[in-house]
Design a protein around this motif. Structure first.
Motif, PDB file in Angstrom:
ATOM      1  N   SER A   1       0.800  -1.165   0.342  1.00 38.35           N
ATOM      2  CA  SER A   1       0.178   0.107  -0.102  1.00 38.35           C
ATOM      3  C   SER A   1       0.807   1.648   0.167  1.00 38.35           C
ATOM      4  O   SER A   1       0.792   1.948  -0.917  1.00 38.35           O
ATOM      5  CB  SER A   1      -0.861   0.162   0.984  1.00 38.35           C
ATOM      6  OG  SER A   1      -2.207  -0.875   1.287  1.00 38.35           O
TER       7      SER A   1
ATOM      8  N   ALA B   1       2.515   1.376  -3.707  1.00 38.74           N
ATOM      9  CA  ALA B   1       1.549   1.870  -4.671  1.00 38.74           C
ATOM     10  C   ALA B   1       1.916   3.736  -4.517  1.00 38.74           C
ATOM     11  O   ALA B   1       1.811   4.559  -5.256  1.00 38.74           O
ATOM     12  CB  ALA B   1       0.225   1.568  -3.860  1.00 38.74           C
TER      13      ALA B   1
ATOM     14  N   GLY C   1       2.669   5.128  -7.351  1.00 41.68           N
ATOM     15  CA  GLY C   1       1.304   5.847  -8.818  1.00 41.68           C
ATOM     16  C   GLY C   1       0.703   6.655  -8.251  1.00 41.68           C
ATOM     17  O   GLY C   1       1.383   7.547  -7.112  1.00 41.68           O
TER      18      GLY C   1
ATOM     19  N   PRO D   1      -2.789   7.379  -7.375  1.00 38.84           N
ATOM     20  CA  PRO D   1      -3.928   7.288  -7.125  1.00 38.84           C
ATOM     21  C   PRO D   1      -5.316   7.460  -7.498  1.00 38.84           C
ATOM     22  O   PRO D   1      -5.158   8.859  -7.820  1.00 38.84           O
ATOM     23  CB  PRO D   1      -3.952   6.301  -5.387  1.00 38.84           C
ATOM     24  CG  PRO D   1      -3.492   8.068  -4.930  1.00 38.84           C
ATOM     25  CD  PRO D   1      -2.086   7.916  -6.312  1.00 38.84           C
TER      26      PRO D   1
END
Length: 115
Positions: free
Chosen positions: A38, A41, A45, A47
């Motif tokens: 988590s 990410a 990235g 989200p």
């Protein structure tokens, strides 16, 4: 409007370079445990959604504000777009269309009789 996720830059400005460092900081400073995938990410990235509790923990751990985590670029309105939110209305279909139903008479109303 364009919104860009800047967590990596905000973390780097505060000396946090890896997901492991950020995960440890979230647990220690904000009491917010997140799994390694988590945190990774969020860090690598962009989200599509972020929980408010996660946003609050990130701001607490990094000692920043949401303004530091998001870059918002406002673009001028496009006069060719629909002012009701930019949703373009489709053009009416061509060809035959169904004729509208006749209105029903009100209860108790006189109905003309055709001969």
């Amino acid at each position: 409007m364009m919104i860009r996720w800047r967590l990596r830059m905000a973390a780097a400005e505060r000396g946090v370079w890896t997901a492991t460092q950020l995960r440890r900081l979230l647990a220690e400073e904000a009491g917010y445990p997140l799994s390694v995938p988590s945190v990774s990410a969020l860090l690598t990235g962009e989200p599509s959604q972020v929980r408010l509790s996660t946003l609050q923990a990130l701001c607490t751990a990094l000692r920043c504000t949401p303004d530091d985590l998001f870059e918002v670029t406002v673009t001028p309105a496009d006069p060719t777009r629909d002012p009701a939110g930019g949703i373009e209305t489709p053009a009416p279909a061509r060809g035959r269309s169904a004729s509208p139903r006749p209105a029903r008479p009100r209860p108790g109303a006189r109905v003309p009789v055709r001969a």
